[in-house]
Write a protein that holds these residues in place. Structure first.
Motif, short mmCIF file in Angstrom:
data_model
loop_
_atom_site.label_atom_id
_atom_site.label_comp_id
_atom_site.label_asym_id
_atom_site.label_seq_id
_atom_site.Cartn_x
_atom_site.Cartn_y
_atom_site.Cartn_z
N GLN A 20 0.81 -1.23 0.00
CA GLN A 20 0.00 0.00 0.00
C GLN A 20 0.84 1.28 0.00
N ARG A 23 2.19 1.82 -3.49
CA ARG A 23 1.16 2.23 -4.46
C ARG A 23 0.78 3.69 -4.23
N THR A 24 0.72 4.09 -2.96
CA THR A 24 0.37 5.47 -2.68
C THR A 24 1.48 6.42 -3.16
N ALA A 27 1.12 6.80 -6.76
CA ALA A 27 -0.04 7.64 -7.07
C ALA A 27 0.33 9.11 -6.95
N TRP A 28 1.13 9.46 -5.92
CA TRP A 28 1.58 10.85 -5.79
C TRP A 28 2.46 11.24 -6.98
N ARG A 30 2.37 9.96 -10.06
CA ARG A 30 1.51 10.14 -11.24
C ARG A 30 0.80 11.48 -11.19
N THR A 31 0.34 11.82 -10.00
CA THR A 31 -0.41 13.07 -9.88
C THR A 31 0.51 14.27 -10.11
#
Lengths: 112, 150
Positions: A20, A23-24, A27-28, A30-31
Motif C-alpha cells: 500500500q 502504491r500510494t 499515485a503521488w 503520477r499526480t
C-alpha cells in the motif's frame, strides 16, 4: 523478500504484503506528472498572446503552483517510507486541491 | 479489521449526522483542522486511509486532466469561433476546479466515516461528471466536424 534488507528487522516484519505505501507513493508521482502537464499547458497559454509583464507574472504563479504541488508530493512520498505511514493531513489535501484550482483560475484569467 | 496502529478506543458516535447544508459547512471546516478530524472515532487501519488517499489522488488527476483539456481546447482549436472556444474551455476549467473541490470533500467524508465505523458516503457526482464530459465531447466532435471557422 523483496524489501527485507536484513538490517532492519522491524521493517521486514511490518512490510505490507499489499504494498500500500508503495502504491500510494506512485499515485503521488503520477499526480505530480499530471500536474506538470497541466502546468505546462497553462504556461503555454500565458505566453500565447505575447510576452508582457502580466503574462510573465501569471507564468511565475503557474510555476509556483506546480512547485508547491511538487513539494507537497515530495513530503508525502517521504512519509511513505515509514512502515505504517500516518494518514494524509487535511491541510496537505487542501493545499493540493488549491494548486489545481489555482492552475484552473490562472488559465481562465488568460483566455483570450 | 479494526484499529491496529493507535490505542484502541471505543468509537464515539456523535449521533446521527444531519445531512445537508450544515454538514457541508462543517466538512469545509474540517479541511483546515486536522486535529478535529482526529478527535472523531478511532484511527482506522492505515491501509484503509492510504486507499482513501489514492482515491483522492485519482480524482485530483481527473481534475487536472479536465483543466489541461480546457487549455487544450483553447490552444488547439484555433479555427473555432472565439465565443464557442472560450465557452468550451471555461466549462472544462470549471469542471476541473469543481472536481478538485469535490475530491477533498469526498476524501474528508470517507475518512470520517471510516473513523466512526459508518458506511462510506454515496455520491451522484461520478454520474454527473460522466454525463457532462460526454456532452462536451459530443459538442467538440460537432465543432471539429462542422464548425471550423464558425
Amino acid at each position: 523478500m523483496p524489501e527485507g534488507n536484513g538490517t532492519d528487522g522491524s521493517r521486514t516484519r511490518d512490510r505490507d504484503p499489499g504494498l500500500q505505501p508503495e502504491r500510494t507513493r506512485l499515485a503521488w508521482r503520477r499526480t505530480t506528472l499530471a500536474c506538470a502537464v497541466a502546468a505546462s499547458l497553462a504556461g503555454r497559454q500565458t505566453l500565447h498572446s505575447g510576452i508582457d509583464s502580466v503574462s510573465l507574472v501569471v507564468l511565475a504563479l503557474v510555476v509556483l503552483a506546480w512547485l508547491a504541488f511538487l513539494a507537497l508530493a515530495h513530503r508525502r512520498i517521504r512519509a511513505m517510507h515509514a512502515p505504517r505511514p500516518p494518514a494524509l493531513s487535511p491541510r496537505a489535501a487542501a493545499a493540493a486541491v488549491a494548486c489545481t484550482v489555482a492552475l484552473a483560475a490562472l488559465g481562465a484569467a488568460t483566455l483570450r | 479489521m479494526t484499529d491496529s496502529s493507535g490505542p484502541s478506543e471505543p468509537s464515539r458516535h456523535t449521533g446521527p449526522r444531519g445531512d445537508g447544508r450544515a454538514s457541508a459547512l462543517s466538512d469545509i471546516r474540517l479541511w483546515f483542522a486536522p486535529e478535529r478530524l482526529r478527535e472523531e472515532g478511532s484511527t482506522p487501519d492505515y491501509r484503509f486511509s492510504l486507499a482513501n488517499e489514492r482515491t483522492f489522488l485519482a480524482w485530483l488527476r481527473t481534475a487536472m486532466a479536465l483543466v489541461g483539456g480546457g487549455f487544450a481546447v483553447d490552444q488547439f482549436l484555433p479555427g473555432t469561433g472565439r465565443p464557442l472556444r472560450i465557452a468550451l474551455a471555461l466549462i472544462l476549467l470549471a469542471a476541473g476546479a469543481l472536481c478538485a473541490l469535490r475530491a477533498i470533500s469526498h476524501w474528508v467524508r470517507c475518512e470520517r466515516a471510516m473513523r466512526r465505523g459508518e458506511d462510506l458516503p454515496t455520491s451522484r457526482f461520478p454520474i454527473a461528471l460522466g454525463l457532462a464530459v460526454g456532452v462536451v465531447a459530443l459538442l467538440m466532435v460537432i465543432v471539429a466536424a462542422f464548425g471550423w471557422g464558425g
